[in-house]
Design an enzyme around this catalytic site. Structure first.
Site, PDB file in Angstrom:
ATOM      1  N   SER A 162       4.148   2.388   8.119  1.00 22.52           N
ATOM      2  CA  SER A 162       3.837   1.351   7.130  1.00 22.52           C
ATOM      3  C   SER A 162       5.077   0.967   6.342  1.00 22.52           C
ATOM      4  CB  SER A 162       2.815   1.887   6.125  1.00 22.52           C
ATOM      5  OG  SER A 162       1.557   1.993   6.721  1.00 22.52           O
TER       6      SER A 162
ATOM      7  N   HIS B 125       0.826  -1.217   0.000  1.00 18.81           N
ATOM      8  CA  HIS B 125       0.000   0.000   0.000  1.00 18.81           C
ATOM      9  C   HIS B 125       0.856   1.261   0.000  1.00 18.81           C
ATOM     10  CE1 HIS B 125       0.244   0.032   4.538  1.00 18.81           C
ATOM     11  NE2 HIS B 125       0.230   1.328   4.316  1.00 18.81           N
TER      12      HIS B 125
ATOM     13  N   ASP C  46       0.012  -7.499   1.641  1.00 17.51           N
ATOM     14  CA  ASP C  46       0.464  -6.100   1.618  1.00 17.51           C
ATOM     15  C   ASP C  46       1.993  -6.060   1.697  1.00 17.51           C
ATOM     16  OD1 ASP C  46       0.541  -3.376   1.724  1.00 17.51           O
ATOM     17  OD2 ASP C  46      -0.384  -3.203   3.711  1.00 17.51           O
TER      18      ASP C  46
END
Ligand SMILES: *[C@@H]1O[C@H](CO)[C@@H](O)[C@H](O)[C@H]1NC(C)=O
Ligand SMILES: *[C@@H]1O[C@H](CO)[C@@H](O)[C@H](O)[C@H]1NC(C)=O
Length: 257
Positions: free
Chosen positions: A209, A84, A127
């Site tokens: 992230s 992402h 992801d």
């Protein structure tokens, strides 16, 4: 505000607006509690350069905006991050501690991005993404790769650490200037397979992230992916893409590493 949808902007960091914050709150309430993660909440400052594999990933978005994710160096040629964290183009920063200090920092652009083709931006499954660097990283005491946990390391590690430059508090909208880290304990209570999960109010958050979940033996076990709240009032669950499950895919992309 259309630029604030999940998969697009929940990593907004340096420039996150009140609108984004509000929308994230609304999304948190309406999307079954799933949000991309980004802040090391409840952590402490890392000893400078004690995590020489850490990558600060600059994501060059459409319309000239720059956003950030974490990542980690696997070899002279490859960085791992979250799917992402995809962008139009990227700059990998190596050897960073305080991001206002550019001494000794290597800036390397990315030749090719390999997000998992089965990455699902609705439930954040798979992801994980590899980035091939345009020129080789130069290893030194502040720039070193990290080993990945193998398929044989499938049992649940106990004590792990997450690090990143993400927000350190849910109430602020800017990144941490220095690298932060936080201890996490893994739990079996994962919403999906192919994930490691940790519970509690401390852990990764907005801006973290793509960073690594590093466990006892010093190997990378997971990639910081998203946070999940099963029901309102329940403790938050932090989810990490489970690297041992992706070793054969990694081998296909990095056969010589
Ligand atoms: C993505 O995940 C959602 C929620 O689990 C699911 O409904 C959807 O079918 C998935 N999409 C694909 C392409 O697998
Ligand atoms: C975090 O984990 C490390 C390594 O397992 C341990 O030495 C340290 O005491 C822990 N710190 C906290 C605050 O729990």
């Amino acid at each position: 505000m259309s630029h604030c949808f999940p998969g697009a902007q929940l990593d907004c960091d340096l420039t996150m607006s009140i609108h984004c914050e509000l929308l994230i709150l609304i999304l948190t309430l309406t999307l079954g509690g799933q949000v991309h993660t980004g802040e090391v909440i409840g952590g402490h400052e890392a000893v400078p350069h004690s995590r020489p594999y850490m990558v600060l990933l600059e994501r060059h978005m459409q319309h000239g905006k720059t956003k950030h994710c974490g990542g980690f160096l696997l070899s002279e040629d490859f960085v791992m991050t979250a799917a992402h964290c995809q962008a139009s183009s990227y700059t990998v920063l190596l050897g960073v501690d305080n991001f206002r200090n550019s001494n000794g920092v290597q800036h390397i652009s990315v030749d090719q991005a390999f997000p998992r083709k089965d990455y699902n931006e609705t439930d954040f499954s798979n992801d994980i993404m590899l980035l091939k660097l345009r020129s080789k990283a130069k290893f030194n005491k502040n720039v070193r790769p990290i080993a990945l946990a193998g398929q044989g390391d499938g049992s649940l590690p106990k004590s792990c650490i997450v690090s990143g430059w993400g927000r350190t508090n849910k109430d602020i909208s800017y990144m941490s200037v220095v690298l932060m880290e936080v201890n996490v304990t893994l739990t079996e209570r994962c919403p999906n397979t192919n994930l490691y999960c940790s519970e509690g109010e401390t852990g990764p958050g907005k801006g973290d992230s793509g960073g690594p979940l590093v466990c006892e033996d010093g190997k990378a076990y997971g990639v910081v992916s998203h946070n999940f709240r099963p029901h309102s009032g329940d403790p938050e669950i932090h989810c990490f893409a489970k690297i041992p499950d992706y070793r054969s895919w990694i081998k296909l992309i990095m056969p010589n590493e």
